[in-house]
Motif scaffolding. Structure first.
Motif, PDB file in Angstrom:
ATOM      1  N   VAL A 247       0.847  -1.195   0.000  1.00 10.69           N
ATOM      2  CA  VAL A 247       0.000   0.000   0.000  1.00 10.69           C
ATOM      3  C   VAL A 247       0.886   1.249   0.000  1.00 10.69           C
ATOM      4  N   TYR A 248       1.941   1.231   0.799  1.00 15.58           N
ATOM      5  CA  TYR A 248       2.913   2.344   0.771  1.00 15.58           C
ATOM      6  C   TYR A 248       3.401   2.582  -0.658  1.00 15.58           C
ATOM      7  N   GLN A 249       3.797   1.500  -1.348  1.00 19.08           N
ATOM      8  CA  GLN A 249       4.315   1.631  -2.707  1.00 19.08           C
ATOM      9  C   GLN A 249       3.254   2.173  -3.667  1.00 19.08           C
ATOM     10  N   GLN A 250       1.997   1.746  -3.487  1.00 16.95           N
ATOM     11  CA  GLN A 250       0.914   2.248  -4.339  1.00 16.95           C
ATOM     12  C   GLN A 250       0.712   3.746  -4.137  1.00 16.95           C
ATOM     13  N   VAL A 251       0.698   4.193  -2.883  1.00 19.86           N
ATOM     14  CA  VAL A 251       0.534   5.619  -2.608  1.00 19.86           C
ATOM     15  C   VAL A 251       1.690   6.397  -3.230  1.00 19.86           C
ATOM     16  N   ARG A 252       2.901   5.907  -3.032  1.00 19.27           N
ATOM     17  CA  ARG A 252       4.081   6.578  -3.594  1.00 19.27           C
ATOM     18  C   ARG A 252       3.985   6.677  -5.111  1.00 19.27           C
ATOM     19  N   ASP A 253       3.617   5.578  -5.769  1.00 20.66           N
ATOM     20  CA  ASP A 253       3.644   5.517  -7.225  1.00 20.66           C
ATOM     21  C   ASP A 253       2.408   6.114  -7.890  1.00 20.66           C
ATOM     22  N   GLU A 254       1.219   5.957  -7.260  1.00 16.47           N
ATOM     23  CA  GLU A 254      -0.025   6.357  -7.911  1.00 16.47           C
ATOM     24  C   GLU A 254      -0.585   7.693  -7.417  1.00 16.47           C
TER      25      GLU A 254
ATOM     26  N   PRO B 281       8.352   5.674   3.797  1.00 16.23           N
ATOM     27  CA  PRO B 281       7.304   4.877   4.443  1.00 16.23           C
ATOM     28  C   PRO B 281       6.920   5.419   5.826  1.00 16.23           C
ATOM     29  N   SER B 282       7.754   6.237   6.411  1.00 16.82           N
ATOM     30  CA  SER B 282       7.465   6.832   7.715  1.00 16.82           C
ATOM     31  C   SER B 282       6.363   7.890   7.645  1.00 16.82           C
ATOM     32  N   ALA B 283       6.013   8.361   6.451  1.00 17.73           N
ATOM     33  CA  ALA B 283       5.014   9.421   6.293  1.00 17.73           C
ATOM     34  C   ALA B 283       3.664   9.030   6.885  1.00 17.73           C
ATOM     35  N   PHE B 284       3.361   7.741   6.941  1.00 10.62           N
ATOM     36  CA  PHE B 284       2.067   7.263   7.427  1.00 10.62           C
ATOM     37  C   PHE B 284       1.999   7.178   8.953  1.00 10.62           C
ATOM     38  N   ARG B 285       3.151   7.300   9.611  1.00  4.98           N
ATOM     39  CA  ARG B 285       3.261   7.276  11.068  1.00  4.98           C
ATOM     40  C   ARG B 285       2.712   5.987  11.672  1.00  4.98           C
ATOM     41  N   ARG B 286       2.923   4.870  10.987  1.00  6.14           N
ATOM     42  CA  ARG B 286       2.605   3.551  11.531  1.00  6.14           C
ATOM     43  C   ARG B 286       3.907   2.979  12.068  1.00  6.14           C
ATOM     44  N   ASN B 287       3.805   2.100  13.045  1.00  5.34           N
ATOM     45  CA  ASN B 287       5.008   1.589  13.706  1.00  5.34           C
ATOM     46  C   ASN B 287       5.759   0.522  12.913  1.00  5.34           C
ATOM     47  N   VAL B 288       5.014  -0.357  12.239  1.00  6.63           N
ATOM     48  CA  VAL B 288       5.632  -1.517  11.600  1.00  6.63           C
ATOM     49  C   VAL B 288       5.133  -1.608  10.160  1.00  6.63           C
ATOM     50  N   VAL B 289       6.054  -1.585   9.204  1.00  9.54           N
ATOM     51  CA  VAL B 289       5.708  -1.724   7.789  1.00  9.54           C
ATOM     52  C   VAL B 289       6.075  -3.146   7.376  1.00  9.54           C
ATOM     53  N   VAL B 290       5.060  -3.888   6.891  1.00  9.06           N
ATOM     54  CA  VAL B 290       5.222  -5.316   6.626  1.00  9.06           C
ATOM     55  C   VAL B 290       4.742  -5.688   5.233  1.00  9.06           C
ATOM     56  N   SER B 291       5.127  -6.876   4.792  1.00 10.39           N
ATOM     57  CA  SER B 291       4.540  -7.495   3.609  1.00 10.39           C
ATOM     58  C   SER B 291       4.338  -8.975   3.908  1.00 10.39           C
TER      59      SER B 291
END
Length: 158
Positions: free
Chosen positions: A64-71, A79-89
């Motif tokens: 989702v981070y990548q989609q927001v960045r690209d689209e 990825p820190s822009a969303f202020r979530r603690n853990v970014v996972v896949s």
């Protein structure tokens, strides 16, 4: 599940700032974060926020981070822009709402979607809030603490 990024922030930039300018507190990327059952992440703004708080830790999907960045942003976005603690896949975060789950030796209970707010349009780009509806991440309670690091872990329902 792969843990890509770990973040803490000592204070709020958006929460409690309605009608005021955003704060300027940093989001700090960490190699490891210490989780305390029932309290949250040591050093984070929501540590011991209130008893049984549903957002002791937040998770965000790397795709989702990548989609927001690209689209939406169509350029650089941390990825820190969303202020979530853990970014996972490698896991469906919405499917963990209402579930007990384990990542490695740590245990959590998914409490709710981490719903986006209007600040996302300022933090990322206009249109981000609408894009994130249903994809804002996961709020969870920590039920068995310890140290979380980046890397690959088994995601297991308990």
């Amino acid at each position: 599940m792969i843990v890509h990024h770990l973040y803490i922030s000592p204070d709020h930039n958006f929460y409690g700032h309605h009608g005021k300018p955003a704060g300027e507190h940093p989001v700090i990327e960490c190699d490891a974060i210490d989780l305390v059952a029932g309290s949250g992440i040591v050093g984070d703004r929501f540590f011991d926020y209130k008893p049984d708080y549903k957002g002791q830790i937040t998770f965000f999907d790397h795709a989702v981070y990548q989609q927001v960045r690209d689209e939406i942003v169509r350029g650089e976005l941390a990825p820190s822009a969303f202020r979530r603690n853990v970014v996972v896949s490698g896991g469906d975060l919405n499917s963990l709402i209402g579930q007990r789950f384990r990542i490695g030796e740590l245990e959590f209970t998914g409490s709710s979607e981490c719903s986006p707010c209007y600040w996302m349009d300022q933090a990322c780009a206009p249109g981000t809030e609408a894009f994130l509806k249903g994809r804002g991440g996961l709020r969870a309670r920590i039920t068995a603490g310890g140290t979380l690091t980046t890397g690959k872990f088994e995601l297991e329902l308990v």
